[in-house]
Design a protein around this motif. Structure first.
Motif, PDB file in Angstrom:
ATOM      1  N   GLY A  99       0.791  -1.221   0.000  1.00  0.00           N
ATOM      2  CA  GLY A  99       0.000   0.000   0.000  1.00  0.00           C
ATOM      3  C   GLY A  99       0.819   1.264   0.000  1.00  0.00           C
ATOM      4  N   ALA A 100       2.132   1.154  -0.243  1.00  0.00           N
ATOM      5  CA  ALA A 100       2.997   2.325  -0.238  1.00  0.00           C
ATOM      6  C   ALA A 100       3.618   2.523  -1.615  1.00  0.00           C
ATOM      7  CB  ALA A 100       4.098   2.176   0.807  1.00  0.00           C
ATOM      8  N   SER A 101       3.655   3.772  -2.048  1.00  0.00           N
ATOM      9  CA  SER A 101       4.368   4.143  -3.268  1.00  0.00           C
ATOM     10  C   SER A 101       5.738   4.665  -2.859  1.00  0.00           C
ATOM     11  CB  SER A 101       3.590   5.217  -4.023  1.00  0.00           C
ATOM     12  OG  SER A 101       4.348   5.738  -5.090  1.00  0.00           O
ATOM     13  N   VAL A 102       6.798   4.088  -3.411  1.00  0.00           N
ATOM     14  CA  VAL A 102       8.163   4.408  -2.987  1.00  0.00           C
ATOM     15  C   VAL A 102       8.897   5.107  -4.122  1.00  0.00           C
ATOM     16  CG1 VAL A 102      10.315   3.500  -2.058  1.00  0.00           C
ATOM     17  CG2 VAL A 102       8.144   2.369  -1.506  1.00  0.00           C
ATOM     18  N   GLU A 103       9.510   6.230  -3.807  1.00  0.00           N
ATOM     19  CA  GLU A 103      10.209   7.023  -4.814  1.00  0.00           C
ATOM     20  C   GLU A 103      11.555   7.464  -4.257  1.00  0.00           C
ATOM     21  OE1 GLU A 103       8.799  10.565  -7.803  1.00  0.00           O
ATOM     22  OE2 GLU A 103       8.210  10.715  -5.708  1.00  0.00           O
ATOM     23  N   ARG A 104      12.607   7.228  -5.026  1.00  0.00           N
ATOM     24  CA  ARG A 104      13.930   7.736  -4.651  1.00  0.00           C
ATOM     25  C   ARG A 104      14.080   9.139  -5.188  1.00  0.00           C
ATOM     26  NH1 ARG A 104      17.611   8.299  -3.146  1.00  0.00           N
ATOM     27  NH2 ARG A 104      19.466   7.241  -3.890  1.00  0.00           N
ATOM     28  N   VAL A 105      14.404  10.073  -4.320  1.00  0.00           N
ATOM     29  CA  VAL A 105      14.546  11.471  -4.706  1.00  0.00           C
ATOM     30  C   VAL A 105      15.936  11.932  -4.287  1.00  0.00           C
ATOM     31  CG1 VAL A 105      13.579  13.775  -4.534  1.00  0.00           C
ATOM     32  CG2 VAL A 105      12.076  11.797  -4.325  1.00  0.00           C
ATOM     33  N   GLU A 106      16.832  12.046  -5.255  1.00  0.00           N
ATOM     34  CA  GLU A 106      18.208  12.454  -4.995  1.00  0.00           C
ATOM     35  C   GLU A 106      18.799  11.615  -3.860  1.00  0.00           C
ATOM     36  OE1 GLU A 106      19.257  14.005  -7.329  1.00  0.00           O
ATOM     37  OE2 GLU A 106      17.646  15.250  -8.115  1.00  0.00           O
ATOM     38  N   GLU A 107      19.134  12.212  -2.715  1.00  0.00           N
ATOM     39  CA  GLU A 107      19.734  11.448  -1.620  1.00  0.00           C
ATOM     40  C   GLU A 107      18.707  11.046  -0.557  1.00  0.00           C
ATOM     41  OE1 GLU A 107      23.180  13.409  -0.103  1.00  0.00           O
ATOM     42  OE2 GLU A 107      24.262  13.250  -1.992  1.00  0.00           O
ATOM     43  N   GLY A 108      17.437  11.066  -0.902  1.00  0.00           N
ATOM     44  CA  GLY A 108      16.398  10.701   0.045  1.00  0.00           C
ATOM     45  C   GLY A 108      15.399   9.737  -0.535  1.00  0.00           C
ATOM     46  N   ILE A 109      14.377   9.404   0.259  1.00  0.00           N
ATOM     47  CA  ILE A 109      13.316   8.481  -0.129  1.00  0.00           C
ATOM     48  C   ILE A 109      11.981   9.116   0.222  1.00  0.00           C
ATOM     49  CG2 ILE A 109      12.324   6.174   0.169  1.00  0.00           C
ATOM     50  CD1 ILE A 109      15.082   5.298   1.265  1.00  0.00           C
ATOM     51  N   ARG A 110      11.035   9.018  -0.679  1.00  0.00           N
ATOM     52  CA  ARG A 110       9.670   9.510  -0.454  1.00  0.00           C
ATOM     53  C   ARG A 110       8.731   8.316  -0.503  1.00  0.00           C
ATOM     54  NH1 ARG A 110       5.821  12.063  -4.672  1.00  0.00           N
ATOM     55  NH2 ARG A 110       4.283  13.183  -3.425  1.00  0.00           N
ATOM     56  N   VAL A 111       8.037   8.066   0.590  1.00  0.00           N
ATOM     57  CA  VAL A 111       7.072   6.969   0.697  1.00  0.00           C
ATOM     58  C   VAL A 111       5.693   7.580   0.868  1.00  0.00           C
ATOM     59  CG1 VAL A 111       6.408   4.880   1.944  1.00  0.00           C
ATOM     60  CG2 VAL A 111       8.833   5.530   1.798  1.00  0.00           C
ATOM     61  N   VAL A 112       4.757   7.232  -0.005  1.00  0.00           N
ATOM     62  CA  VAL A 112       3.419   7.822   0.034  1.00  0.00           C
ATOM     63  C   VAL A 112       2.389   6.749   0.324  1.00  0.00           C
ATOM     64  CG1 VAL A 112       1.698   9.165  -1.216  1.00  0.00           C
ATOM     65  CG2 VAL A 112       4.136   9.574  -1.638  1.00  0.00           C
ATOM     66  N   PHE A 113       1.589   6.982   1.357  1.00  0.00           N
ATOM     67  CA  PHE A 113       0.465   6.120   1.694  1.00  0.00           C
ATOM     68  C   PHE A 113      -0.833   6.853   1.365  1.00  0.00           C
ATOM     69  CE2 PHE A 113       3.704   4.521   4.629  1.00  0.00           C
ATOM     70  CZ  PHE A 113       3.538   3.152   4.541  1.00  0.00           C
ATOM     71  N   ASP A 114      -1.723   6.194   0.673  1.00  0.00           N
ATOM     72  CA  ASP A 114      -3.087   6.696   0.493  1.00  0.00           C
ATOM     73  C   ASP A 114      -3.750   6.718   1.868  1.00  0.00           C
ATOM     74  OD1 ASP A 114      -5.838   6.892   0.075  1.00  0.00           O
ATOM     75  OD2 ASP A 114      -5.793   5.707  -1.756  1.00  0.00           O
ATOM     76  N   SER A 115      -4.284   7.878   2.261  1.00  0.00           N
ATOM     77  CA  SER A 115      -4.913   7.968   3.589  1.00  0.00           C
ATOM     78  C   SER A 115      -6.069   6.989   3.744  1.00  0.00           C
ATOM     79  CB  SER A 115      -5.404   9.396   3.851  1.00  0.00           C
ATOM     80  OG  SER A 115      -4.332  10.253   4.087  1.00  0.00           O
ATOM     81  N   GLY A 116      -6.732   6.669   2.626  1.00  0.00           N
ATOM     82  CA  GLY A 116      -7.834   5.716   2.688  1.00  0.00           C
ATOM     83  C   GLY A 116      -7.387   4.323   3.084  1.00  0.00           C
ATOM     84  N   ILE A 117      -6.095   4.025   2.868  1.00  0.00           N
ATOM     85  CA  ILE A 117      -5.547   2.737   3.278  1.00  0.00           C
ATOM     86  C   ILE A 117      -5.276   2.723   4.772  1.00  0.00           C
ATOM     87  CG2 ILE A 117      -3.561   1.191   3.026  1.00  0.00           C
ATOM     88  CD1 ILE A 117      -3.369   2.107   0.120  1.00  0.00           C
ATOM     89  N   LEU A 118      -4.776   3.839   5.288  1.00  0.00           N
ATOM     90  CA  LEU A 118      -4.368   3.894   6.694  1.00  0.00           C
ATOM     91  C   LEU A 118      -5.504   4.235   7.646  1.00  0.00           C
ATOM     92  CD1 LEU A 118      -0.984   5.858   6.423  1.00  0.00           C
ATOM     93  CD2 LEU A 118      -1.318   3.384   6.514  1.00  0.00           C
ATOM     94  N   PHE A 119      -6.451   5.070   7.195  1.00  0.00           N
ATOM     95  CA  PHE A 119      -7.459   5.611   8.104  1.00  0.00           C
ATOM     96  C   PHE A 119      -8.857   5.486   7.504  1.00  0.00           C
ATOM     97  CE2 PHE A 119      -3.551   8.146   8.486  1.00  0.00           C
ATOM     98  CZ  PHE A 119      -3.259   7.975   9.832  1.00  0.00           C
TER      99      PHE A 119
END
Length: 229
Positions: free
Chosen positions: A92-112
Motif C-alpha cells: 500500500g505504499a508508493s516508494v520514490e527515490r529522490v536524490e539522496e532521500g526516499i519519499r514513501v506515500v500512503f493513500d490515507s484511505g488505506i491507513l485511516f
C-alpha cells in the motif's frame, strides 16, 4: 501538536538543511551513481520543496547535504537498498527515490477511515514493517507529513492532517523507531498533488508521506569512507 508547532517545524527543518536551491525532477530509478556526479559539481546543501515534472509537490526537507564524490555514492547506495526493501515489504505504499532521500506515500484511505486519525488494524502491520526497515537503516531522519483534500473547512483539515501524521509517528515509535528521528507535521489541504475538482484528484490528495533523509552521522560515515553496506 500545537498550532505553533505546525507553523514553525517545517520552517525549522528547512533552516536546518540550509536550502540553497530547488530540484525539479523526481525519479524512482537508482540514484547511487548520480549522487556522486551532480553532488561533486553542485556541492553545498539542498533542501525544501521538490517539484515533479508535472508541477506537483514532493514536500518536505528530504535531501539533506549533498556530499558528492564517493561519499555521495555511498549514501545513494544506502538509500537505494532501503527503498528497495520498503517497496518489497510494505504494502500500500508508493516508494520514490529522490536524490539522496526516499519519499514513501500512503493513500490515507488505506491507513485511516474517512475523517478519522485512528489507524486501521489492517494497516498497523505495514507501519510495523516500515518501522523494522527504518530500524535497520537507523542513520536517517524521518519527516511524516499529513495531507487532506479540500472537502470540509481548512481548520478541520489542518487538524486532521496533524493528527494523522502524529498517529503514524506514534506507531513508528511503538515499533522501536527513536523519537528524535521523527518529525510529524500536518499541511491540511495546502499542498495538493492533483486537482480537488475531481474525486480522483481528491483521492490522491488524501495521503501521508514519509520522507527519509541522511542524518549527520550517516553523512560523516560516508565522507570518511566508514560507511559499509
Amino acid at each position: 501538536m500545537t498550532h505553533l508547532q505546525k507553523i514553525t517545524k517545517p520552517i525549522a527543518l528547512l533552516l536546518i538543511l540550509a536550502m540553497t536551491s530547488l530540484t525539479w525532477g523526481c525519479e524512482s530509478t537508482t540514484n547511487a551513481g548520480r549522487g556522486a556526479g551532480y553532488g561533486a559539481a553542485a556541492g553545498g546543501v539542498i533542501g525544501g520543496i521538490i517539484g515533479s515534472r508535472s508541477g506537483s509537490w514532493a514536500q518536505g526537507a528530504i535531501l539533506g547535504a549533498v556530499i558528492g564524490g564517493a561519499g555521495g555514492a555511498l549514501i545513494g547506495n544506502y538509500m537505494d537498498k532501503q527503498a528497495a526493501e520498503i517497496d518489497r515489504d510494505v504494502e500500500g505504499a508508493s516508494v520514490e527515490r529522490v536524490e539522496e532521500g526516499i519519499r514513501v506515500v500512503f493513500d490515507s484511505g488505506i491507513l485511516f477511515s474517512t475523517g478519522s486519525s485512528a489507524i486501521t488494524s489492517a494497516s498497523r502491520y505495514n507501519i510495523e514493517k516500515l518501522a523494522g526497515i527504518l530500524n535497520r537503516y537507523d542513520d536517517t531522519n524521518v519527516v511524516i507529513e499529513g495531507h487532506t483534500d479540500s472537502v470540509g473547512s481548512e481548520e478541520s483539515n489542518q487538524i486532521l492532517s496533524e493528527n494523522r501524521a502524529q498517529t503514524v509517528a506514534n506507531l513508528l515509535k511503538t515499533y522501536g523507531v527513536y523519537n528524535n528521528r521523527l518529525s510529524p507535521v500536518g499541511y491540511g489541504e495546502t499542498r495538493p498533488v492533483a486537482s480537488n475538482e475531481t474525486e480522483s484528484g481528491r483521492h490522491l490528495n488524501r495521503r501521508v508521506e514519509v520522507l527519509i533523509y541522511a542524518n549527520e552521522e550517516l553523512k560523516r560515515q560516508a565522507e570518511s569512507g566508514e560507511l559499509r553496506m
